[in-house]
Scaffold this active site. Structure first.
Site: not given
Ligand code: T1G
Length: 702
Positions: A105, A125
């Site tokens: 976004e 999302e």
């Molecule tokens: N928020 C908070 N923590 C996050 C995070 C996030 N979006 N993404 C990852 N982490 C933390 C995770 O908990 C872990 O922590 C560490 O980072 C490494 O992640 C307004 C509403 C990017 C593909 O859904 O899919 O944007 O366990 O182990 O395997 O519209 O993380 O080490 O303490 O997963 O290499 C949309 C979510 C949010 C993507 C990397 N975004 N993340 O994978 O590492 S909603 C997502 C992932 C949003 C807007 C809306 C994956 C990754 P810890 P990991 P990875």
């Protein structure tokens, strides 16, 4: 670590960098930093263009999901993204790694987008029970068109950089340093005097056919995303993008987002997001313990499970030696593996040369000595203790020192298997789920003598082969199958009491289970469960009606799809299940013989008996220390047993129902049904009477 958001200016180009490891989540501090920087740049003399990029392994991978529990702080997304979009000079996003959610976004609020060859760009999302809430539902259709935008947001699947280029989401794809590529692109824009390009000022492409497109997506979602609110809400938000001016559409998006963030569906899915990451953290095992290398794998048994397991390693480029007892089994095993790959090729999800590459990594053998070099050996033969012990004695003789020895048993005692070797510390349970090359879950069974680095090796290996590894201590059935016992027992019992298999299964499917348990038995083979239960012999409950239906069907060899009938008939090519009056008559007669009073358990009662039985067993697993966290149990059931993710898993679901309600309903079942099955677990009783939750229990254990 530098500032969370910083910038420098090089020959008129402002390079704005976000540095918020591990995934540059767009949390409040990042938004505040962007606001400060873009406000400063607005009045900065000599700036001709701006490039926005990120440090570390990825561009912004989304909003900070944790922030949804505390509320989105100021400055909000819309204020900051408007600031970027309203820049008087071109703003170019430099995308590498995974741009997801708010990452996509913020890139959409930039005027141009440059992506690294390996970048992925998406809006996942819905997998969190929310919709893009930072302008994505309004801006994306204006850039890639209505249909593509809907598909991206409904599937949540990120586009590759090349696909994003084809869809107009990205302007150019570069190899090498993406910031440099973006700066060169920005210089070119300036040189050509190209203006800014505000996304919100653009028209929604393909809007002329909007009504039909939106209706088609509604129908699709109604079928594929039953019982969920967020997918339909997404369509409402995108409809606003077509019908309303940008700012009004944005208001619709914001209202919907705020409603969804607080709903159980999203709380459940966010719970699973973090629980799936928490399962890797094993209390008492420090982060310094290193995994043993796994570059070569051996598998004993090339049957359905062995073959599927082998494919997981070949799929990530790890060579596998498959050992079988005879040539016929070996040939059959390899033929099945090739058939599975051919199916993927015919579906277009795999290229023919990739199939050959992977087949090339698989080596057949009839000789255990061929496993002498393997770093990890997995035994995957049928469920028989004597046979497994014999195999582990052989492995103990041939395996190299330091090799990890895994067993794919789904119920048997790992410690008893380990005890026949001189190296029990190297033995671990690796319980894959069928089909092993598809199912995401891997139960890692921590034997009494399993060494910490063997556990770490198993967890790492799980991530390498794209599985979710969940650790369980040793007990009958570990976490998943142990909790499956009361769930399926009650399903069978309801049939004996007078419900039809269809009534039981459709009640469970209404609840959201991927498939009713009786239909699952027919798919896996009714005999499998029956024979596994018989292995328990004297440990079985003193109850003549215990799993009596499966026993009757197995005795008649009506064992499910593989024989064309089981709980249901499967006459047609599409294997559609149809009720079988003869089977129902059989169960009625047996109920009369056992003196089981006939009644019609309601859908609600069927659901409560099956699910609450499962939850109660889960509570026992927690207090016995078999499962480390309630969250781990939820991950097991969501990833391995088709439990609806939007309910968060059985333990999270129990918290949403209220443990007191679950507890009191179990006490009622204790009065109404067979009391030997309905003793509330002490932990459930304690938490229920304290008005607490499993989530609080997890938290209390840190
Ligand atoms: N928020 C908070 N923590 C996050 C995070 C996030 N979006 N993404 C990852 N982490 C933390 C995770 O908990 C872990 O922590 C560490 O980072 C490494 O992640 C307004 C509403 C990017 C593909 O859904 O899919 O944007 O366990 O182990 O395997 O519209 O993380 O080490 O303490 O997963 O290499 C949309 C979510 C949010 C993507 C990397 N975004 N993340 O994978 O590492 S909603 C997502 C992932 C949003 C807007 C809306 C994956 C990754 P810890 P990991 P990875």
């Amino acid at each position: 670590m530098g500032e969370i958001v910083s910038y420098s200016i090089v020959d008129g180009i402002a390079l704005v960098r976000i540095d918020n490891p591990p995934v540059n989540a767009m949390e409040r501090k990042v938004r505040a930093g962007l606001k400060t920087v873009f406000t400063e740049l607005k009045s900065k003399k000599g700036v001709t263009a701006i490039v926005l990029g990120c440090e570390g392994r990825t561009f912004v991978a989304g909003a900070d999901i944790k922030e949804f529990d505390t509320g989105i702080g100021e400055p909000g997304f819309h204020e900051v993204f408007r600031l970027i979009e309203d820049s008087k000079v071109p703003v170019v996003a430099a995308i590498h790694g995974t741009a997801l959610g708010a990452g996509t976004e913020v890139a959409l609020s930039c005027h141009y987008r440059v992506a690294d060859k390996g970048a992925r760009i998406g809006l996942p999302e819905l997998s969190l029970g929310i919709i893009p809430g930072a302008g994505g539902t309004q801006r994306l259709p204006r850039v890639v068109g209505l249909e593509t935008a809907l598909d991206m947001m409904i599937t949540g699947k990120p586009l590759t950089a090349d696909a994003a280029k084809n869809e107009g989401l990205v302007d150019i794809v570069v190899s090498g340093n993406v910031m440099d590529g973006a700066v060169a692109f920005a210089r070119d824009l300036v040189a050509k005097g190209v203006e800014t390009r505000s996304t919100r000022a653009r028209e929604v492409k393909g809007a002329d056919n909007a009504a039909a497109i939106l209706e088609a997506k509604r129908k699709q979602i109604a079928k594929t995303m039953r019982n969920r609110r967020s997918p339909m809400a997404l369509i409402d938000a995108v409809k606003a993008a077509v019908e309303l001016p940008f700012d009004q559409g944005l208001k619709v998006e914001t209202d919907i987002s705020e409603e969804l963030v607080g709903a159980t569906e999203s709380r459940a899915l966010r719970h699973l997001f973090f629980a799936e990451r928490e399962v890797r953290k094993i209390p008492g095992i420090s982060a310094d313990i290193k995994a043993r290398p796994v570059a070569r794998v051996g598998i004993v048994g090339a049957g359905t499970m062995g073959g599927g397991i082998a494919m997981n390693f070949a799929n990530v480029g790890i060579p596998v030696t498959l050992v079988e007892a005879n040539q016929a089994n070996l040939d059959r095993g390899f033929a099945t593996i090739r058939k599975n790959y051919e199916r993927s090729v015919s579906r277009g999800s795999l290229k023919a040369e990739q199939m050959e590459e992977r087949m090339g990594l698989l080596t057949p053998s009839l000789d255990y000595a061929a496993l002498g070099e393997a770093d990890l050996i997995i035994e995957a033969v049928f469920e028989n203790m004597a046979l497994k012990k014999e195999i582990f004695q052989k492995l103990d003789r041939v395996a190299r020192a330091g090799a990890v020895l895994g067993t794919n048993t789904s119920t048997l005692d790992i410690d008893a298997i380990a005890a026949v070797t001189g190296r029990p510390q190297d033995v671990v349970g690796l319980h894959f789920f069928s089909p092993a090359n598809v199912m995401q879950l891997l139960e890692i069974v921590h034997g009494a003598k399993t060494a910490p680095d063997v556990l770490v090796t198993a967890l790492d290996m799980a991530k390498t082969i794209r599985k979710i590894g969940v650790v369980s201590k040793v007990c009958y059935g570990f976490i998943g199958n142990r909790m499956m016992d009361p769930y399926a027992r009650e399903a069978e019992r309801c049939v004996l009491e007078g419900a039809t298999p269809e009534e039981v299964d459709s009640a469970l499917e209404d609840f959201g289970m991927a498939m009713g348990i009786l239909a699952v038995f027919d798919l896996a083979g009714v005999d499998i469960g029956h024979l596994t239960r018989l292995e328990r012999g004297p440990l079985l409950p003193k109850d003549p009606s215990y799993y009596r239906c499966s026993a009757l069907l197995t005795e008649r060899k009506w064992i499910g799809q593989k024989t064309g009938r089981g709980y249901y008939r499967y006459d047609s090519a599409d294997r559609k299940r149809t009720p079988d009056p003869e089977v129902i008559e059989l169960f009625r007669a047996e109920a009369a013989r056992l003196g089981v009073a006939q009644r019609k358990p309601s859908r609600k009662e069927i659901q409560e008996r099956c699910i609450y039985g499962m939850i109660n067993e889960g509570a026992l697993l927690l207090e016995e220390g078999i499962a480390l966290r309630a969250g781990d149990i939820d991950v097991v059931y969501a990833a391995g047993y088709g439990f609806p993710r939007y309910r968060g898993g059985p333990m999270f679901y129990a918290d949403t129902v209220g443990l007191k309600n679950v507890y009191e309903r179990i006490l009622e079942f204790r009065k109404e049904l067979d009391p030997q099955y309905w003793t509330p677990a002490p932990l459930l009783e304690k938490l229920a009477l304290a008005g607490s939750t499993f989530a609080a229990w997890d938290k209390s254990r840190g």
